[in-house]
Design an enzyme around this catalytic site. Structure first.
Site, mmCIF file in Angstrom:
data_model
loop_
_atom_site.group_PDB
_atom_site.id
_atom_site.type_symbol
_atom_site.label_atom_id
_atom_site.label_comp_id
_atom_site.label_asym_id
_atom_site.label_seq_id
_atom_site.Cartn_x
_atom_site.Cartn_y
_atom_site.Cartn_z
ATOM 1 N N ASP A 1 0.836 -1.197 0.000
ATOM 2 C CA ASP A 1 0.000 0.000 0.000
ATOM 3 C C ASP A 1 0.879 1.258 0.000
ATOM 4 O O ASP A 1 0.378 2.388 -0.069
ATOM 5 C CB ASP A 1 -1.005 0.003 1.156
ATOM 6 C CG ASP A 1 -0.346 -0.101 2.519
ATOM 7 O OD1 ASP A 1 0.897 -0.145 2.587
ATOM 8 O OD2 ASP A 1 -1.085 -0.140 3.520
ATOM 9 N N SER A 2 2.208 1.048 0.002
ATOM 10 C CA SER A 2 3.133 2.166 -0.235
ATOM 11 C C SER A 2 2.920 2.734 -1.633
ATOM 12 O O SER A 2 3.433 3.817 -1.938
ATOM 13 C CB SER A 2 4.589 1.713 -0.053
ATOM 14 O OG SER A 2 4.832 0.514 -0.758
ATOM 15 N N ASP B 1 -1.064 -6.087 -0.299
ATOM 16 C CA ASP B 1 -1.541 -5.441 0.937
ATOM 17 C C ASP B 1 -3.055 -5.250 0.907
ATOM 18 O O ASP B 1 -3.601 -4.766 -0.088
ATOM 19 C CB ASP B 1 -0.895 -4.059 1.089
ATOM 20 C CG ASP B 1 0.305 -4.083 2.014
ATOM 21 O OD1 ASP B 1 0.382 -4.982 2.881
ATOM 22 O OD2 ASP B 1 1.171 -3.193 1.868
ATOM 23 N N LYS C 1 -1.444 -9.431 2.670
ATOM 24 C CA LYS C 1 -0.769 -8.980 3.900
ATOM 25 C C LYS C 1 -1.676 -7.984 4.609
ATOM 26 O O LYS C 1 -2.360 -7.203 3.940
ATOM 27 C CB LYS C 1 0.573 -8.328 3.569
ATOM 28 C CG LYS C 1 1.281 -7.706 4.774
ATOM 29 C CD LYS C 1 2.726 -7.386 4.493
ATOM 30 C CE LYS C 1 2.999 -6.045 3.880
ATOM 31 N NZ LYS C 1 2.494 -4.876 4.650
ATOM 32 N N GLU D 1 -1.930 -5.482 8.435
ATOM 33 C CA GLU D 1 -1.185 -4.942 9.573
ATOM 34 C C GLU D 1 -1.902 -5.207 10.899
ATOM 35 O O GLU D 1 -3.139 -5.126 10.960
ATOM 36 C CB GLU D 1 -1.018 -3.421 9.405
ATOM 37 C CG GLU D 1 -0.190 -3.046 8.188
ATOM 38 C CD GLU D 1 0.004 -1.534 8.047
ATOM 39 O OE1 GLU D 1 -0.430 -0.765 8.931
ATOM 40 O OE2 GLU D 1 0.602 -1.135 7.029
ATOM 41 N N GLU E 1 8.605 -4.255 10.956
ATOM 42 C CA GLU E 1 9.039 -2.954 10.438
ATOM 43 C C GLU E 1 9.556 -2.061 11.557
ATOM 44 O O GLU E 1 8.869 -1.840 12.568
ATOM 45 C CB GLU E 1 7.875 -2.267 9.696
ATOM 46 C CG GLU E 1 8.279 -0.918 9.124
ATOM 47 C CD GLU E 1 7.343 -0.383 8.041
ATOM 48 O OE1 GLU E 1 6.396 -1.095 7.645
ATOM 49 O OE2 GLU E 1 7.574 0.754 7.602
HETATM 50 O O1 KIV Z 1 3.503 -1.143 1.664
HETATM 51 C C1 KIV Z 1 4.681 -1.495 1.795
HETATM 52 O O2 KIV Z 1 5.563 -1.179 0.974
HETATM 53 C C2 KIV Z 1 5.033 -2.297 2.959
HETATM 54 C C3 KIV Z 1 6.487 -2.569 3.203
HETATM 55 C C4 KIV Z 1 7.133 -1.374 3.763
HETATM 56 C C5 KIV Z 1 6.675 -3.762 4.039
HETATM 57 O O3 KIV Z 1 4.176 -2.695 3.680
#
Ligand code: KIV
Length: 271
Positions: free
Chosen positions: A51-52, A90, A120, A122, A189
């Site tokens: 989600d980055s 994510d 994934k 959180e 992280e």
């Molecule tokens: O969204 C992302 O890039 C991440 C990584 C920093 C693990 O969750």
């Protein structure tokens, strides 16, 4: 013998074998077809459609704005470039926090509409019910502890997490719970290396670190950071493998000059 070299397609089982064998796991983010294809052909184990994307693709300050539809668009582009790597996607903020039914519905949309291999999310104790429900539906889940950017407004800062005893104890408890709930791996992280070491030795499943030191079972970096496309983001944990920003700037300036001077296109570059 290297597990990595032997396998045709990386699966969650491969990652477990890598850990069992003491081989480190490599993971990088990607958000589109072209980069995913390069990373896959380079031999990366895991591609994370993070989600980055909200930051590096869309220019938002946080990861909160990205939607389920948007991550699905990125993930389906990535999957078309991948033959061998495991693709993890994510679950965006707001697509799983309400309840486990919503979490499962979001995970199913990702799996059905993108062809990705895992999701994934959180959090620890607070998202266990959702993890269990997604895993029970046959979808592999990667956990994410420590600095969890979707909770940035709760933390108030992107500094190192779990330096204090109470938070470190909670993180260890959460790591055990993630494993017991069926996660196949977890991201750690921005936590102290000694804590990441303890967690990595405590859990059987692989840990993938970002700013969590050398004792994790694998490492992940955001592609724009490690390729030097971002210039502003310079945390201590980041190793830049390329400095693309000035190279791209130079190439584009060269192109502008050639267009303006009528040097491009030349005779051999036209029909
Ligand atoms: O969204 C992302 O890039 C991440 C990584 C920093 C693990 O969750």
């Amino acid at each position: 013998m290297s597990v990595h070299k032997d396998v045709k397609k990386i699966t969650t089982n491969t990652l477990q074998k890598l850990k069992n064998n003491g081989e480190k796991i490599s993971m990088i983010t990607a958000y589109d077809f072209s980069f995913a294809r390069i990373f896959d052909e380079a031999g990366i184990d895991v591609i994370l459609v993070g989600d980055s994307a909200s930051n590096v693709m869309a220019g938002h300050e946080t990861t909160l704005p990205i939607t389920l539809d948007q991550i699905i668009y990125h993930a389906s582009s990535v999957i078309r470039g991948v033959n061998r790597s495991l693709v993890v996607v994510d679950l965006p903020f707001g697509s799983y926090q309400s309840n486990s039914k919503e979490a499962l519905a979001s995970a199913i949309r990702i799996m059905k509409e993108t062809g990705a291999h895992a999701v994934k999310l959180e959090g620890g104790e607070e998202v266990l019910e959702s993890i269990k429900r997604i895993v029970a539906a046959g979808v592999p889940v990667m956990g994410h502890l420590g600095l969890t950017p979707q909770s940035i407004y709760k933390f108030g800062t992107y500094t190192v997490r779990a330096r204090e005893e109470t938070e470190a104890e909670k993180l260890k408890k959460d790591a055990r719970l993630l494993q017991d709930s069926g996660c196949f791996a977890m991201v750690l992280e921005k936590i102290p290396a000694t804590l990441a070491k303890e967690v990595s030795e405590m859990v059987v499943i692989p840990t993938i670190g970002i700013g969590a030191g050398k004792y994790c079972d694998g490492q992940v970096l955001v592609m724009h950071d490690m390729l030097g496309i971002n210039t502003e983001f310079k945390p201590r944990f980041l190793r830049k493998y390329l400095n693309l920003h000035p190279l791209i700037t130079g190439a584009v300036q060269h192109y502008i000059k050639d267009v303006k001077s009528n040097d491009f296109p030349n005779e051999s570059e036209q029909y």
